[in-house]
Design a protein around this motif. Structure first.
Motif, PDB file in Angstrom:
ATOM      1  N   GLU A 290      38.287  87.512  81.104  1.00 25.36           N
ATOM      2  CA  GLU A 290      37.067  88.227  81.477  1.00 25.36           C
ATOM      3  C   GLU A 290      37.366  89.684  81.810  1.00 25.36           C
ATOM      4  OE1 GLU A 290      35.294  85.944  84.645  1.00 25.36           O
ATOM      5  OE2 GLU A 290      34.578  84.382  83.271  1.00 25.36           O
ATOM      6  N   LEU A 291      38.466  89.925  82.510  1.00 25.56           N
ATOM      7  CA  LEU A 291      38.852  91.296  82.822  1.00 25.56           C
ATOM      8  C   LEU A 291      39.288  92.051  81.569  1.00 25.56           C
ATOM      9  CD1 LEU A 291      40.717  90.736  86.210  1.00 25.56           C
ATOM     10  CD2 LEU A 291      38.499  91.868  85.875  1.00 25.56           C
ATOM     11  N   GLU A 292      40.066  91.398  80.709  1.00 27.24           N
ATOM     12  CA  GLU A 292      40.457  92.051  79.447  1.00 27.24           C
ATOM     13  C   GLU A 292      39.221  92.470  78.657  1.00 27.24           C
ATOM     14  OE1 GLU A 292      43.278  90.836  76.399  1.00 27.24           O
ATOM     15  OE2 GLU A 292      44.478  89.866  77.965  1.00 27.24           O
ATOM     16  N   ASN A 293      38.196  91.635  78.673  1.00 30.34           N
ATOM     17  CA  ASN A 293      36.969  91.939  77.929  1.00 30.34           C
ATOM     18  C   ASN A 293      36.240  93.161  78.468  1.00 30.34           C
ATOM     19  OD1 ASN A 293      37.370  89.873  76.112  1.00 30.34           O
ATOM     20  ND2 ASN A 293      35.929  88.464  77.076  1.00 30.34           N
ATOM     21  N   LEU A 294      36.612  93.629  79.646  1.00 28.97           N
ATOM     22  CA  LEU A 294      36.029  94.855  80.208  1.00 28.97           C
ATOM     23  C   LEU A 294      36.816  96.103  79.798  1.00 28.97           C
ATOM     24  CD1 LEU A 294      35.314  93.636  83.860  1.00 28.97           C
ATOM     25  CD2 LEU A 294      33.695  93.803  81.943  1.00 28.97           C
ATOM     26  N   ALA A 295      37.895  95.913  79.062  1.00 31.85           N
ATOM     27  CA  ALA A 295      38.786  97.026  78.706  1.00 31.85           C
ATOM     28  C   ALA A 295      38.880  97.188  77.193  1.00 31.85           C
ATOM     29  CB  ALA A 295      40.161  96.788  79.308  1.00 31.85           C
TER      30      ALA A 295
ATOM     31  N   TYR B 284      49.569  95.244  73.651  1.00 27.17           N
ATOM     32  CA  TYR B 284      48.834  95.124  72.396  1.00 27.17           C
ATOM     33  C   TYR B 284      47.487  95.826  72.529  1.00 27.17           C
ATOM     34  CZ  TYR B 284      47.043  91.196  75.171  1.00 27.17           C
ATOM     35  OH  TYR B 284      46.544  90.422  76.180  1.00 27.17           O
ATOM     36  N   PRO B 285      46.908  96.194  71.394  1.00 25.79           N
ATOM     37  CA  PRO B 285      45.589  96.815  71.447  1.00 25.79           C
ATOM     38  C   PRO B 285      44.506  95.767  71.672  1.00 25.79           C
ATOM     39  CG  PRO B 285      46.377  96.732  69.181  1.00 25.79           C
ATOM     40  CD  PRO B 285      47.475  96.196  70.048  1.00 25.79           C
ATOM     41  N   ILE B 286      43.547  96.117  72.510  1.00 23.68           N
ATOM     42  CA  ILE B 286      42.329  95.325  72.672  1.00 23.68           C
ATOM     43  C   ILE B 286      41.282  96.002  71.804  1.00 23.68           C
ATOM     44  CG2 ILE B 286      40.529  94.542  74.248  1.00 23.68           C
ATOM     45  CD1 ILE B 286      42.589  94.591  76.494  1.00 23.68           C
ATOM     46  N   GLY B 287      40.671  95.258  70.941  1.00 23.24           N
ATOM     47  CA  GLY B 287      39.712  95.819  69.996  1.00 23.24           C
ATOM     48  C   GLY B 287      38.360  96.152  70.606  1.00 23.24           C
ATOM     49  N   ALA B 288      37.395  96.379  69.735  1.00 25.54           N
ATOM     50  CA  ALA B 288      36.061  96.782  70.155  1.00 25.54           C
ATOM     51  C   ALA B 288      35.155  95.608  70.517  1.00 25.54           C
ATOM     52  CB  ALA B 288      35.410  97.609  69.039  1.00 25.54           C
ATOM     53  N   GLN B 289      35.581  94.399  70.200  1.00 26.11           N
ATOM     54  CA  GLN B 289      34.771  93.211  70.463  1.00 26.11           C
ATOM     55  C   GLN B 289      35.412  92.358  71.546  1.00 26.11           C
ATOM     56  OE1 GLN B 289      31.804  92.518  68.915  1.00 26.11           O
ATOM     57  NE2 GLN B 289      32.008  94.500  67.893  1.00 26.11           N
ATOM     58  N   ALA B 290      34.593  91.897  72.486  1.00 30.33           N
ATOM     59  CA  ALA B 290      35.076  91.000  73.532  1.00 30.33           C
ATOM     60  C   ALA B 290      35.479  89.659  72.918  1.00 30.33           C
ATOM     61  CB  ALA B 290      33.999  90.796  74.587  1.00 30.33           C
ATOM     62  N   GLU B 291      36.527  89.056  73.467  1.00 28.21           N
ATOM     63  CA  GLU B 291      36.964  87.732  73.026  1.00 28.21           C
ATOM     64  C   GLU B 291      36.011  86.688  73.600  1.00 28.21           C
ATOM     65  OE1 GLU B 291      39.529  86.722  70.999  1.00 28.21           O
ATOM     66  OE2 GLU B 291      39.825  88.850  70.559  1.00 28.21           O
ATOM     67  N   PRO B 292      35.579  85.739  72.775  1.00 26.59           N
ATOM     68  CA  PRO B 292      34.698  84.693  73.300  1.00 26.59           C
ATOM     69  C   PRO B 292      35.434  83.807  74.312  1.00 26.59           C
ATOM     70  CG  PRO B 292      35.167  84.344  70.954  1.00 26.59           C
ATOM     71  CD  PRO B 292      35.854  85.603  71.359  1.00 26.59           C
ATOM     72  N   ILE B 293      34.692  83.384  75.331  1.00 25.45           N
ATOM     73  CA  ILE B 293      35.232  82.513  76.364  1.00 25.45           C
ATOM     74  C   ILE B 293      34.347  81.275  76.413  1.00 25.45           C
ATOM     75  CG2 ILE B 293      35.835  82.281  78.799  1.00 25.45           C
ATOM     76  CD1 ILE B 293      36.038  85.349  78.912  1.00 25.45           C
TER      77      ILE B 293
END
Length: 192
Positions: free
Chosen positions: A100-105, A78-87
């Protein structure tokens, strides 16, 4: 829209048994561990896994290789968008390093599952499915590709690195009660 060439096709509902097996195989037992936690007291955890795969099939997130007898390899992403997911504080610890790693991509197409039954390895299916993933990413105007692998999954990492992925970060695996040899999760990315 990406045009698929045989043996590749979008997954169908009739594939969910194989897909659950392939997802668990690729995830080195973590999916089944999670499905056990999600299952009701009288429910088979594989039923949970098949249900989750059925949802993803309906959402068009899975592609398979099929030589006429059903899925033998699968790609989910799936596409990861331009905004990090809140944790938040309530985020499950087992998944925290992965998110956390996904949020770096950001702005990448994330390869969530790439799996092939062992008897079908060595035929280039993994590389060809990764090329399909890149085609999907480019069609969606994404800047790159991303994947997270377990540090002890040497074969998968070798495939990704051979096709141009490079390590950009790693975080310790939180095992909780999951029985694994994995020490770290490793984020690999590839620019397109």
């Amino acid at each position: 829209m990406i045009e698929l060439q045989a043996p590749f096709r979008p997954a169908r509902q009739s594939d969910i048994w194989q897909l659950a097996e392939l997802v668990n195989f690729a995830g080195e037992g973590l999916p089944l561990h999670i499905w056990r936690g999600m299952a009701k007291p009288d429910q088979d955890p594989w039923e949970v896994g098949r249900s989750r795969q059925a949802e993803k099939v309906s959402g068009g997130q899975i592609y398979v290789a099929d030589f006429g007898d059903g899925a033998v390899a699968a790609l989910t992403g799936y596409p990861i968008g331009a905004q990090a997911e809140p944790i938040g504080d309530d985020f499950p610890p087992l998944f925290r390093p992965l998110q956390e790693l996904e949020n770096l991509a950001l702005n990448s197409w994330y390869v969530n599952v790439l799996a092939c039954y062992p008897e079908h390895r060595g035929r280039g299916l993994g590389s060809r499915l990764l090329q399909l993933a890149e085609d999907i990413a480019q069609d969606g105007a994404l800047a790159g590709m991303s994947v997270i692998v377990a540090d002890d999954n040497v074969g998968a990492r070798r495939l990704y690195e051979r096709t141009g992925y490079r390590e950009i970060a790693s975080l310790p695996c939180v095992r909780e009660d999951w029985d694994t040899e994995t020490e770290n999760w490793v984020l690999l990315t590839k620019a397109l």
